[in-house]
Design an enzyme around this catalytic site. Structure first.
Site, PDB file in Angstrom:
ATOM      1  N   CYS A 223       0.828  -1.216   0.000  1.00 21.39           N
ATOM      2  CA  CYS A 223       0.000   0.000   0.000  1.00 21.39           C
ATOM      3  C   CYS A 223       0.860   1.264   0.000  1.00 21.39           C
ATOM      4  O   CYS A 223       0.645   2.160  -0.827  1.00 21.39           O
ATOM      5  CB  CYS A 223      -0.964  -0.020   1.181  1.00 21.39           C
ATOM      6  SG  CYS A 223      -0.181  -0.330   2.783  1.00 21.39           S
TER       7      CYS A 223
HETATM    8  N1  LIG Z   1      -4.345  -4.985   5.088  1.00 19.35           N
HETATM    9  C1  LIG Z   1      -3.773  -4.286   4.114  1.00 19.35           C
HETATM   10  O1  LIG Z   1      -4.034  -3.071   3.930  1.00 19.35           O
HETATM   11  C2  LIG Z   1      -2.811  -4.930   3.191  1.00 19.35           C
HETATM   12  C3  LIG Z   1      -2.340  -6.229   3.351  1.00 19.35           C
HETATM   13  N2  LIG Z   1      -1.465  -6.758   2.432  1.00 19.35           N
HETATM   14  C4  LIG Z   1      -0.889  -8.089   2.549  1.00 19.35           C
HETATM   15  O2  LIG Z   1      -1.857  -9.061   2.226  1.00 19.35           O
HETATM   16  C5  LIG Z   1      -1.622 -10.224   2.986  1.00 19.35           C
HETATM   17  C6  LIG Z   1      -2.847 -10.491   3.826  1.00 19.35           C
HETATM   18  O3  LIG Z   1      -2.991  -9.370   4.690  1.00 19.35           O
HETATM   19  P1  LIG Z   1      -4.291  -9.099   5.545  1.00 19.35           P
HETATM   20  O4  LIG Z   1      -5.475  -9.561   4.806  1.00 19.35           O
HETATM   21  O5  LIG Z   1      -4.205  -7.694   5.990  1.00 19.35           O
HETATM   22  O6  LIG Z   1      -3.958 -10.045   6.795  1.00 19.35           O
HETATM   23  P2  LIG Z   1      -4.970 -10.668   7.847  1.00 19.35           P
HETATM   24  O7  LIG Z   1      -4.139 -10.991   9.032  1.00 19.35           O
HETATM   25  O8  LIG Z   1      -6.147  -9.800   8.013  1.00 19.35           O
HETATM   26  O9  LIG Z   1      -5.429 -12.027   7.134  1.00 19.35           O
HETATM   27  C7  LIG Z   1      -4.558 -13.079   6.813  1.00 19.35           C
HETATM   28  C8  LIG Z   1      -5.367 -14.337   6.718  1.00 19.35           C
HETATM   29  O10 LIG Z   1      -4.518 -15.416   6.346  1.00 19.35           O
HETATM   30  C9  LIG Z   1      -4.865 -16.543   7.136  1.00 19.35           C
HETATM   31  N3  LIG Z   1      -3.751 -17.474   7.204  1.00 19.35           N
HETATM   32  C10 LIG Z   1      -2.590 -17.347   7.899  1.00 19.35           C
HETATM   33  N4  LIG Z   1      -1.793 -18.393   7.679  1.00 19.35           N
HETATM   34  C11 LIG Z   1      -2.450 -19.230   6.843  1.00 19.35           C
HETATM   35  C12 LIG Z   1      -2.175 -20.494   6.244  1.00 19.35           C
HETATM   36  N5  LIG Z   1      -1.012 -21.110   6.466  1.00 19.35           N
HETATM   37  N6  LIG Z   1      -3.091 -21.037   5.417  1.00 19.35           N
HETATM   38  C13 LIG Z   1      -4.260 -20.427   5.164  1.00 19.35           C
HETATM   39  N7  LIG Z   1      -4.601 -19.227   5.716  1.00 19.35           N
HETATM   40  C14 LIG Z   1      -3.708 -18.642   6.527  1.00 19.35           C
HETATM   41  C15 LIG Z   1      -5.228 -15.943   8.482  1.00 19.35           C
HETATM   42  O11 LIG Z   1      -5.984 -16.839   9.233  1.00 19.35           O
HETATM   43  P3  LIG Z   1      -6.626 -16.481  10.664  1.00 19.35           P
HETATM   44  O12 LIG Z   1      -7.918 -15.774  10.323  1.00 19.35           O
HETATM   45  O13 LIG Z   1      -6.822 -17.776  11.315  1.00 19.35           O
HETATM   46  O14 LIG Z   1      -5.656 -15.583  11.347  1.00 19.35           O
HETATM   47  C16 LIG Z   1      -6.027 -14.712   8.050  1.00 19.35           C
HETATM   48  O15 LIG Z   1      -7.385 -14.974   7.833  1.00 19.35           O
HETATM   49  C17 LIG Z   1      -0.401  -9.980   3.862  1.00 19.35           C
HETATM   50  O16 LIG Z   1       0.731 -10.514   3.258  1.00 19.35           O
HETATM   51  C18 LIG Z   1      -0.360  -8.464   3.925  1.00 19.35           C
HETATM   52  O17 LIG Z   1       0.938  -8.041   4.164  1.00 19.35           O
HETATM   53  C19 LIG Z   1      -1.131  -6.036   1.342  1.00 19.35           C
HETATM   54  C20 LIG Z   1      -1.556  -4.769   1.143  1.00 19.35           C
HETATM   55  C21 LIG Z   1      -2.373  -4.096   2.107  1.00 19.35           C
HETATM   56  C1  LIG Z   2      -0.431  -0.094   9.198  1.00 14.03           C
HETATM   57  C2  LIG Z   2       0.520  -1.173   8.741  1.00 14.03           C
HETATM   58  O1  LIG Z   2       1.110  -1.873   9.542  1.00 14.03           O
HETATM   59  N1  LIG Z   2       0.694  -1.321   7.433  1.00 14.03           N
HETATM   60  C3  LIG Z   2       1.580  -2.300   6.867  1.00 14.03           C
HETATM   61  C4  LIG Z   2       1.555  -2.301   5.373  1.00 14.03           C
HETATM   62  C5  LIG Z   2       0.327  -2.789   4.722  1.00 14.03           C
HETATM   63  C6  LIG Z   2       0.664  -3.339   3.354  1.00 14.03           C
HETATM   64  O2  LIG Z   2       0.774  -2.784   2.292  1.00 14.03           O
HETATM   65  O3  LIG Z   2       0.997  -4.551   3.449  1.00 14.03           O
HETATM   66  P1  LIG Z   2       1.988  -5.533   2.781  1.00 14.03           P
HETATM   67  O4  LIG Z   2       3.247  -4.940   2.390  1.00 14.03           O
HETATM   68  O5  LIG Z   2       2.148  -6.505   3.836  1.00 14.03           O
HETATM   69  O6  LIG Z   2       1.358  -6.027   1.596  1.00 14.03           O
HETATM   70  C7  LIG Z   2       3.022  -2.003   7.222  1.00 14.03           C
HETATM   71  O7  LIG Z   2       3.429  -0.848   7.144  1.00 14.03           O
HETATM   72  O8  LIG Z   2       3.753  -2.968   7.418  1.00 14.03           O
END
Ligand SMILES: NC(=O)C1=CN([C@@H]2O[C@H](COP(=O)(O)OP(=O)(O)OC[C@H]3O[C@@H](n4cnc5c(N)ncnc54)[C@H](OP(=O)(O)O)[C@@H]3O)[C@@H](O)[C@H]2O)C=CC1
Ligand SMILES: CC(=O)N[C@@H](CCC(=O)OP(=O)(O)O)C(=O)O
Length: 321
Positions: free
Chosen positions: A116
């Protein structure tokens, strides 16, 4: 025929929102995993290999494991994690990056969704490097203000539990200056040095703005703020999700304060150039769960499938979580 799509990590923050987008699509059949098998490797492997497109919405290590489970050459993986953003063989899922990026996303079966903060930084800086206004040797700094949903389920739970006074104020972090987005920021802008980058997480759900301050003397001799703004506008001409605002955007200046949340519930990025004739701020604003994560992932899927790039990403049915 419908495309079969699987979301590995369907209960996470990014996965839930991708499923909201997909729910609006008549051309897609979502393959859902049973709740009690969400982390069962055999069942995940079965669904990953049954999908035309699989989104990985998982921690980095689980994303790497998932990628290794795919043996079907037809499955296209779109990884939301940090695991593959500078990895060879993976296309960077930012169609607006440069000419040729859409073709790369269209042709690749491995697409890495940008971070992000990185999306906003790269979209603000890459056009200035490409236009020759900013040298790849430039030493930059950047800050990012972000909502707490960027930290996924655990940070959302922490903020929403209440009762912790420290969480009511903005919190700078990544103070070791090794934020995980730095490699992709360098790789996809062409900068040779990492920016000094300080993100700040604050007490609101979503919305993000990256600011890059520049002395005009850091740019090609004679560059004006208007030329910086025009270089951004030229780079993104015709891009439906990228909106380059007028120099010193009168609407923002009239309000007196910058609204970090104004792109929420859209897949848009707004770009701004503020400042004087000596110093400027280049700013990029987006919804960290929209163009910063799930929206970008769906946009890349659309590009890959060759369907309208904005399908499911615009209009009154766009929900928010
Ligand atoms: N939130 C954001 O704004 C952004 C996130 N991302 C990236 O996207 C990815 C997901 O992030 P986000 O959705 O925020 O994370 P969350 O923690 O909200 O969700 C991750 C999910 O993955 C599940 N999980 C963990 N390990 C496993 C496994 N081995 N097998 C299957 N499922 C699994 C977790 O299960 P459980 O529910 O049991 O914990 C959870 O539901 C990360 O790599 C993050 O860095 C990227 C850009 C932005
Ligand atoms: C508030 C907060 O903790 N934000 C996350 C980034 C969210 C994101 O872009 O996640 P990935 O790079 O994991 O895809 C951070 O700065 O690490």
């Amino acid at each position: 025929m419908k495309y079969a799509v699987y979301v590995d990590g369907q209960e996470g923050t990014t996965g839930l929102r991708i499923n909201e987008y997909l729910a609006q699509r008549a051309d897609i059949e979502v393959l859902r995993i049973d709740a009690d098998k969400r982390k069962d490797p055999a069942e995940r492997a079965r669904l990953l290999n049954a999908a035309d497109v699989a989104f990985l919405c998982l921690p980095d290590a689980a994303s790497r494991e998932a990628a290794a489970m795919v043996t079907n050459p037809k499955t296209c993986l779109i990884d939301a994690s940090t695991a593959h953003r500078t990895a060879p063989g993976w296309a960077f899922g930012l169609p607006e990056l440069a000419k040729g990026q859409r073709a790369a996303i269209r042709e690749s079966k491995r697409i890495a969704n940008p971070g992000c903060h990185a999306s906003a930084f790269i979209l603000a800086v890459r056009p200035l490097v490409d236009a020759g206004l900013l040298s790849p040797d430039a030493l930059l700094t950047a800050t990012s203000i972000t909502g707490y949903s960027g930290g996924g389920k655990s940070m959302i739970a922490e903020y929403e539990a209440g009762g912790q006074p420290k969480l009511t104020a903005p919190r700078p972090y990544a103070l070791g200056l090794t934020h995980k987005h730095l490699p992709e920021m360098m790789a996809h802008t062409g900068l040779k040095q990492a920016p000094v980058f300080m993100p700040i997480v604050s007490n609101f759900y979503k919305g993000l703005a990256v600011t890059v301050p520049l002395h005009l003397s850091q740019l090609r001799a004679g560059t004006t703020p208007q030329q910086v703004r025009d270089a951004l506008a030229a780079h993104y001409e015709g891009e439906r999700f990228i909106h380059v605002k007028p120099l010193r955007d009168p609407d923002t200046l009239a309000g007196g304060f910058f609204d970090v949340q104004a792109c929420n519930d859209t897949n848009n990025v707004d770009l701004f150039v503020f400042g004087s004739e000596q110093q400027i701020l280049v700013m990029a604003r987006l919804d960290n769960l929209g163009k910063g994560a799930s929206g970008a992932a769906v946009q890349s899927m659309n590009v890959h499938l060759g369907v309208d790039e904005s399908l499911g990403l615009t209009g009154p049915d766009l929900n928010s979580i």
